[in-house]
Design a protein around this motif. Sequence first.
Motif, PDB file in Angstrom:
ATOM      1  N   ASP A 334      55.549   6.050  -4.656  1.00  0.00           N
ATOM      2  CA  ASP A 334      56.934   6.195  -4.206  1.00  0.00           C
ATOM      3  C   ASP A 334      57.069   5.469  -2.874  1.00  0.00           C
ATOM      4  OD1 ASP A 334      57.798   7.850  -6.362  1.00  0.00           O
ATOM      5  OD2 ASP A 334      56.757   9.525  -5.434  1.00  0.00           O
ATOM      6  N   MET A 335      57.799   4.360  -2.875  1.00  0.00           N
ATOM      7  CA  MET A 335      57.859   3.491  -1.709  1.00  0.00           C
ATOM      8  C   MET A 335      59.227   3.545  -1.045  1.00  0.00           C
ATOM      9  SD  MET A 335      54.960   2.099  -1.300  1.00  0.00           S
ATOM     10  CE  MET A 335      55.523   0.954  -0.056  1.00  0.00           C
ATOM     11  N   TYR A 336      59.222   3.319   0.266  1.00  0.00           N
ATOM     12  CA  TYR A 336      60.441   3.195   1.052  1.00  0.00           C
ATOM     13  C   TYR A 336      60.350   1.887   1.823  1.00  0.00           C
ATOM     14  CZ  TYR A 336      64.157   4.244   4.398  1.00  0.00           C
ATOM     15  OH  TYR A 336      65.301   4.201   5.149  1.00  0.00           O
ATOM     16  N   ALA A 337      61.452   1.162   1.908  1.00  0.00           N
ATOM     17  CA  ALA A 337      61.478  -0.119   2.607  1.00  0.00           C
ATOM     18  C   ALA A 337      62.440  -0.051   3.782  1.00  0.00           C
ATOM     19  CB  ALA A 337      61.900  -1.238   1.654  1.00  0.00           C
ATOM     20  N   PHE A 338      62.042  -0.658   4.885  1.00  0.00           N
ATOM     21  CA  PHE A 338      62.958  -0.779   6.014  1.00  0.00           C
ATOM     22  C   PHE A 338      62.572  -2.010   6.817  1.00  0.00           C
ATOM     23  CE2 PHE A 338      59.316   1.391   7.712  1.00  0.00           C
ATOM     24  CZ  PHE A 338      59.189   0.953   9.015  1.00  0.00           C
ATOM     25  N   GLY A 339      63.544  -2.580   7.516  1.00  0.00           N
ATOM     26  CA  GLY A 339      63.254  -3.748   8.331  1.00  0.00           C
ATOM     27  C   GLY A 339      64.389  -4.730   8.319  1.00  0.00           C
ATOM     28  N   ASP A 340      64.045  -6.014   8.315  1.00  0.00           N
ATOM     29  CA  ASP A 340      65.023  -7.072   8.542  1.00  0.00           C
ATOM     30  C   ASP A 340      65.555  -7.714   7.269  1.00  0.00           C
ATOM     31  OD1 ASP A 340      64.839  -6.909  11.387  1.00  0.00           O
ATOM     32  OD2 ASP A 340      62.895  -7.906  11.246  1.00  0.00           O
ATOM     33  N   VAL A 341      65.124  -7.229   6.096  1.00  0.00           N
ATOM     34  CA  VAL A 341      65.636  -7.784   4.836  1.00  0.00           C
ATOM     35  C   VAL A 341      66.799  -6.931   4.364  1.00  0.00           C
ATOM     36  CG1 VAL A 341      65.125  -8.291   2.427  1.00  0.00           C
ATOM     37  CG2 VAL A 341      63.421  -8.761   4.187  1.00  0.00           C
ATOM     38  N   GLN A 342      67.952  -7.566   4.196  1.00  0.00           N
ATOM     39  CA  GLN A 342      69.093  -6.852   3.624  1.00  0.00           C
ATOM     40  C   GLN A 342      68.914  -6.811   2.118  1.00  0.00           C
ATOM     41  OE1 GLN A 342      72.983  -7.423   5.365  1.00  0.00           O
ATOM     42  NE2 GLN A 342      73.807  -7.796   3.344  1.00  0.00           N
ATOM     43  N   LEU A 343      68.936  -5.610   1.554  1.00  0.00           N
ATOM     44  CA  LEU A 343      68.559  -5.436   0.147  1.00  0.00           C
ATOM     45  C   LEU A 343      69.731  -5.685  -0.785  1.00  0.00           C
ATOM     46  CD1 LEU A 343      66.301  -2.324   0.698  1.00  0.00           C
ATOM     47  CD2 LEU A 343      65.607  -4.702   0.463  1.00  0.00           C
ATOM     48  N   SER A 344      70.480  -6.737  -0.521  1.00  0.00           N
ATOM     49  CA  SER A 344      71.541  -7.202  -1.409  1.00  0.00           C
ATOM     50  C   SER A 344      71.877  -8.622  -0.981  1.00  0.00           C
ATOM     51  CB  SER A 344      72.786  -6.313  -1.314  1.00  0.00           C
ATOM     52  OG  SER A 344      73.424  -6.483  -0.063  1.00  0.00           O
ATOM     53  N   ASN A 345      72.680  -9.320  -1.788  1.00  0.00           N
ATOM     54  CA  ASN A 345      73.040 -10.697  -1.471  1.00  0.00           C
ATOM     55  C   ASN A 345      74.317 -10.806  -0.661  1.00  0.00           C
ATOM     56  OD1 ASN A 345      70.939 -12.248  -2.520  1.00  0.00           O
ATOM     57  ND2 ASN A 345      71.657 -11.956  -4.605  1.00  0.00           N
ATOM     58  N   THR A 346      74.875  -9.688  -0.240  1.00  0.00           N
ATOM     59  CA  THR A 346      76.084  -9.715   0.561  1.00  0.00           C
ATOM     60  C   THR A 346      75.733  -9.486   2.029  1.00  0.00           C
ATOM     61  OG1 THR A 346      76.427  -7.352   0.211  1.00  0.00           O
ATOM     62  CG2 THR A 346      77.422  -8.856  -1.386  1.00  0.00           C
ATOM     63  N   GLY A 347      76.741  -9.598   2.889  1.00  0.00           N
ATOM     64  CA  GLY A 347      76.507  -9.330   4.297  1.00  0.00           C
ATOM     65  C   GLY A 347      76.077 -10.559   5.063  1.00  0.00           C
ATOM     66  N   THR A 348      75.744 -10.355   6.328  1.00  0.00           N
ATOM     67  CA  THR A 348      75.479 -11.469   7.230  1.00  0.00           C
ATOM     68  C   THR A 348      74.029 -11.536   7.692  1.00  0.00           C
ATOM     69  OG1 THR A 348      76.135 -10.098   9.112  1.00  0.00           O
ATOM     70  CG2 THR A 348      77.851 -11.443   8.065  1.00  0.00           C
TER      71      THR A 348
END
Length: 835
Positions: A334-348
């Motif tokens: 069971d993994m959790y991700a956090f950091g500088d990757v936005q987990l979608s193709n939207t946003g800036t």
Amino acid sequence: MSTRSQRTTPFFAFLFTALASLCQATTYNCTPLSVPGATGGQLNSINNSNAAVGFYDSGGVHHGLVMNVSNGDISTIDYPGPSGAISTQLYSINNNGVIVGTYTNSQSNTAGYFTWNSGNFSTITPPPYYTLNAAYGINDNGAISVLVMPEPAVGPPTFAILNADGTLSTVPGYSFGSQSRNLPGGLNNASQMLESDHSFGQTSLASPSGIIANIALPPPTPTYAFGVNNAGSVIGYGLTPEIDEPPYRDFTWDENSGAYSELLCQEPSLDAQPGLFGINDSGILVGQAIAYPQPGAAQFSISTTTLNFPDTPVGQTTAPMPVTITNPGNARLDMYAFGDVQLSNTGTAIFKSDGGCFTSSGPTTSLDPGASCTMNITATPNKQGQQTGTESFYNSSGTGGSLGLSVTGTVPPPTCQVSSSGTGQANLTMQDVNSGLQSIVLNSQTNATVNIPSFASGTTSPVTAMATQSNLSQPGQVTLQATNVAGASTLCSASFNASGGPPQWMSIGGSVAGKVSMVSNSNGTLQAFARGTDNALWTAAQTSPDGPWGTWQNLGDGLVSNPAVAMNGNHVLEVYVLGINNSLWTISQQSPGGPFGGWQDLGQSLLGDPSVTADANGDLHVFVAGADNALWTIAETAPGAWGNWTSLGGSLLNSPSAITNNGGAVEVFAVAAADHTVWHYWFDSEGNPQGWSELGGSLAGSPVAVVNSGNGLVEVVGRGTDNAVWYVSHPYGSPWGSFSSLGGTVNADPSAAFDQNGIFEVFARATDNGLWYIADTAAGPPSAWTGWNSLGAQGTVASAPTAAVNQDGRMAVFVEGSDTAVWTIEQPTAGSWAQ
């Protein structure tokens, strides 16, 4: 049984690979059996108190062995008899401590089977009219698995369960007569017993009510098993087929799921070692080793710890780079991700993911043992210089890792716009709003002069140069090179046709490898898309409707197909390509006529070039050949939102072609691999599939379908197996006609379009590697053709052509030149190629 060999063979290596693809694997802590002073031995059974029984060798005699595997305590049980004259083996032990064994009296050459309970031996005796051939397992009810022979001996021996009350329950099993060595195996509390035929390497789990399952390692392998616990888990081993010899392959088999699990020792050198014959309800295994299943532990493995993206102009998006996360452990991760990757193709965000492992709504994922997932990450630098980031992954047990990311933003080159300022004159406007313009120099000129105004270095204001055609009766061209303070440069070109003269070929630059795709933007400008020689997607557009062409822009690399492009219901362009993973990728404008966003992977395993068309609602439908050569499709449910992939069947020779007719029906055309005939699949205006129909013909290339938006006429053209151009027509509301030949000798797929007057024109690369065309003489279903005419460029056309119509109605054709640049030729006046 002797100690197992570690000998390996290439054939076994193949089997091991095949097994790994069919089975799961479980890791154990394995310890070889060791009995002080013994020359060999094995354990055959273990109960839930971890008491195991078997035998050890000493002086050439087997002695009954009892071992507590928890603390290593050992004791010996020998059947009573003259010292050194009796060999004893212990086969099984139940949870009450009752043991089943066998003895051999070497002096009188007699053998027998017994039970042992608290120091007391009892001979195992079947009921009348049966003779005992073998006994092995015992359950907690005191029932014993046996092999008996009816009296008088008629037929082969019979598998049975000898109940504690002395009655016998026969069990169906193998019956090969004297050719077979049938042996009973373990017996659990559900009256399930193992049966083995050792002559043929076959094992079954059975009960008095019938055979429960035949147990055989894939691929077909001699398989033996003697241990079964109360949950129906079986421990067994397989031998190398054909020679029926070691090396051995230990496995467990689960009655409930029917799944095999390869047994792997934590110490790999023990994997080819023996053998395991007993299993208790805790899953502890015994044999020539003792094996404890490892405590459930998830593990984290990542395919790379760094992603270094290529240098990319500020504001542009790189091609996606894959990152795969795998759980090689034996518990769920069971993994959790956090950091500088936005987990979608939207946003800036600078770094973005397609959500292949995690989603922005909940950055978590779960991976079963052995499972993996892949996330595709892009970078969009928002300033010059290196930009870095980190994405971290962890779970509650601390398992995890991190991914380092880096991209260097480079300065975008100056922009270029060209506009006409009268007959024989053009304005070339260059601007750089980042570091400012440093210089504008004349790169080339033909029959033209140019006035470059002076300007201050570093200016961010537009600078306009005036180009003038020297002789209106001759074609002309001028090219300027604009460079900014940061050193990035771009070419800005203007071309002039000769007044009343023939059309002229003109380079619009680029470095491409394949067919150019064309589409009309929301503002009426034509825009080109092509796979570059660097396998990136490149695009260039007219700077104004019917005007000159701007600079080429890199939208990211990793293509293995020509692109397909269409405009959706929101009036933005969407481009589709096959990526290096052979799945379908898409990228779209962020607004009508605006810049492009990031890439999105739509999945599937595909071949060839995609084809796309917009339905009556503006939703796009993509068609492409699958890895199975069937026709596959995926459709938008709304602009930018997708349904599921669907196979339409068939077996395609090459790439399909799709259009939407005037009634709103989506139609797709493909060539059958078997006989080169053209087939047609269509959906009605409500999106309901209508199936396949054959149109005939015999094409060697891909079909090309076009529709006349005025009268609804659909035309399909293609290169025939005779290398002539063939076509078939479908007037709106009327049946399909038959294929007809337009003649010619071509070496690439043709292109076709309807001009502003509804005239159908076909373009093809001939065997002289020049461009030729043929046109109908009137609108409507083709009736009379002009014959083939040359548009020149002999020896320089390197791709199939693409036809498009300018906003002013002039037809234009685009090809890859022998210099890999994109070249175009346009009608001097709408509707005519004449001088």
